[in-house]
Design an enzyme around this catalytic site. Structure first.
Site, mmCIF file in Angstrom:
data_model
loop_
_atom_site.group_PDB
_atom_site.id
_atom_site.type_symbol
_atom_site.label_atom_id
_atom_site.label_comp_id
_atom_site.label_asym_id
_atom_site.label_seq_id
_atom_site.Cartn_x
_atom_site.Cartn_y
_atom_site.Cartn_z
ATOM 1 N N MET A 7 -36.295 -60.484 2.424
ATOM 2 C CA MET A 7 -35.740 -60.080 1.134
ATOM 3 C C MET A 7 -34.241 -59.829 1.261
ATOM 4 O O MET A 7 -33.806 -58.838 1.846
ATOM 5 C CB MET A 7 -36.470 -58.832 0.622
ATOM 6 C CG MET A 7 -37.978 -59.049 0.493
ATOM 7 S SD MET A 7 -38.877 -57.588 -0.102
ATOM 8 C CE MET A 7 -38.315 -57.525 -1.799
ATOM 9 N N SER A 8 -33.461 -60.750 0.718
ATOM 10 C CA SER A 8 -32.008 -60.679 0.834
ATOM 11 C C SER A 8 -31.387 -59.688 -0.141
ATOM 12 O O SER A 8 -30.244 -59.278 0.028
ATOM 13 C CB SER A 8 -31.403 -62.061 0.584
ATOM 14 O OG SER A 8 -31.593 -62.440 -0.771
ATOM 15 N N GLY A 9 -32.133 -59.333 -1.176
ATOM 16 C CA GLY A 9 -31.584 -58.507 -2.235
ATOM 17 C C GLY A 9 -31.261 -59.311 -3.475
ATOM 18 O O GLY A 9 -30.800 -58.766 -4.475
ATOM 19 N N GLY A 10 -31.519 -60.608 -3.425
ATOM 20 C CA GLY A 10 -31.272 -61.484 -4.557
ATOM 21 C C GLY A 10 -32.535 -61.778 -5.340
ATOM 22 O O GLY A 10 -33.648 -61.381 -4.963
ATOM 23 N N CYS A 101 -27.813 -70.558 10.486
ATOM 24 C CA CYS A 101 -28.469 -69.286 10.183
ATOM 25 C C CYS A 101 -29.962 -69.474 9.943
ATOM 26 O O CYS A 101 -30.780 -68.705 10.454
ATOM 27 C CB CYS A 101 -27.813 -68.653 8.956
ATOM 28 S SG CYS A 101 -28.513 -67.041 8.504
ATOM 29 N N GLY A 125 -37.099 -67.146 -0.111
ATOM 30 C CA GLY A 125 -36.793 -67.619 -1.457
ATOM 31 C C GLY A 125 -36.107 -68.963 -1.486
ATOM 32 O O GLY A 125 -35.432 -69.284 -2.474
ATOM 33 N N CYS A 197 -21.189 -66.361 3.962
ATOM 34 C CA CYS A 197 -21.484 -64.941 3.764
ATOM 35 C C CYS A 197 -20.599 -64.036 4.599
ATOM 36 O O CYS A 197 -20.275 -62.920 4.175
ATOM 37 C CB CYS A 197 -22.961 -64.659 4.043
ATOM 38 S SG CYS A 197 -23.463 -64.858 5.764
#
Length: 363
Positions: A7-10, A101, A125, A197
């Protein structure tokens, strides 16, 4: 299954985690801390993996009712992604850090830890379709062509893909945002991150110079050999670049000049007409075959050399330990260090055959 949701936060990873829960899996959320000194806030859509992103991921996990953890992968990210990125540019090559990555962090370090802890799969995602056919993984383009991420996933091994889940592969991005809104996820309208990033200000040249310092060299005309200017390092250039060359005098014919090649040992950056950028042959090494099948002789395919670039028809063949690609028509802006991904032409160009690192090109 027991599923670890990255979960990247997006919005994309949030909906992917939600769908994994809906499918009946036992889901645990994890956010990867990739920076030793994360910023507290994003700048618009630049950067990711900030403290804000971590908090957004936690809020989504709380809403979904799943456990949530933050894993510190900062040192591994620095070694495998950032230092590789800097080293490749210093060597005159053009890497794609997102490919690195995904390969080294999300589907090597993360997956290894997940497997060691007893998880069956990692869900992300990413926009790509994945299916198992007779026990063999098949990676295909996403249903949303504009968001397709099969290019950055093409370097994954069959074993890694056997433990991967891409719940968004059959969805359009607009539908994902609408679903997030219906679910009450606060990240529904959060901007997508873009650029590199770990360079949130977008100044790649400045970042590289801060790491590599000044390595003076010359800009040389490919036809006359005339020195057209000086520069502070080949790491500030990439093949196909037109802007920011620092050449005051225009070409004799008035046409723009482009970077044609880089020589890191001598520091020479060769520039010339854009007509000379086209290549018809690409030799690549370190191939990966996601479906366990290498090429059986000359194979018609379409190739892609940038994450968001177009494709070109070609014939590819295994040569020694590498791959040789003969293009049906010239392709411009192809640089050593880039990843070339091969797609099967008779499958609508959407089935990933393999991926490799570009070593050299020829006109």
């Amino acid at each position: 299954m027991t599923v670890l949701a990255a979960m990247s936060g997006g919005v994309d990873s949030a909906v992917a985690a939600a769908r994994a829960v809906d499918a009946g899996h036992e889901v645990v959320g994890v956010h990867l801390a990739l920076s030793a000194k994360p910023g507290t806030l994003r700048t618009g859509a630049r950067g990711c993996c900030t403290i804000e992103d971590s908090r957004d991921a936690r809020r989504v996990a709380d809403l979904l009712g799943i456990p949530f953890y933050v894993w510190d992968f900062a040192e591994r990210f620095r070694e495998d992604v950032i230092e590789t990125f800097v080293g490749e540019y210093a060597a005159g090559r053009t890497p794609n850090p997102c490919v690195t990555c995904n390969e080294k962090i999300k589907f090597e370090a993360l997956l290894e830890k997940a497997m060691a802890l007893g998880f069956d799969a990692v869900a992300t995602g990413h926009y790509a379709r994945l299916a198992m056919v007779d026990g063999v993984p098949e990676l295909r383009r996403s249903a949303d062509a504009g968001k397709d991420q099969s290019y950055v996933l093409a370097s994954l091994t069959p074993e890694q893909l056997r433990h991967a889940m891409f719940p968004l592969g059959d969805s359009e991005k607009s539908d994902v945002r609408a679903e997030a809104e219906r679910r009450g996820l606060m990240v529904a309208s959060k901007p997508d991150s873009h650029d590199i990033c770990f360079i949130p200000d977008g100044d790649t040249k400045g970042f590289l110079e801060s790491r590599l310092g000044s390595r003076p060299g010359q800009l040389v005309d490919d036809e006359t050999g005339a020195v057209l200017g000086e520069h502070t390092g080949v790491h500030g250039f990439t093949v196909g670049q037109r802007k920011g060359l620092g050449i005051e005098a225009p070409a004799p014919d008035g046409r723009p000049r482009y970077v044609l090649s880089l020589e890191p040992v001598s520091g020479t950056v060769t520039v010339g007409s854009g007509d000379k950028l086209g290549v018809t042959r690409i030799d690549a090494d370190r191939p990966v075959w996601p479906s366990e099948r290498s090429l059986d002789g000359p194979t018609e395919c379409v190739v892609q050399v940038r994450a968001h670039g177009g494709t070109a028809p070609a014939v590819a063949e295994c040569v020694g330990d590498g791959v040789r690609v003969e293009l049906r028509e010239p392709l411009k802006g192809v640089a050593p260090g880039q990843t070339i991904v091969l797609y099967r032409e008779d499958a609508g160009g959407d089935l990933v055959l393999g991926a490799a690192k570009i070593a050299s090109t020829a006109a």
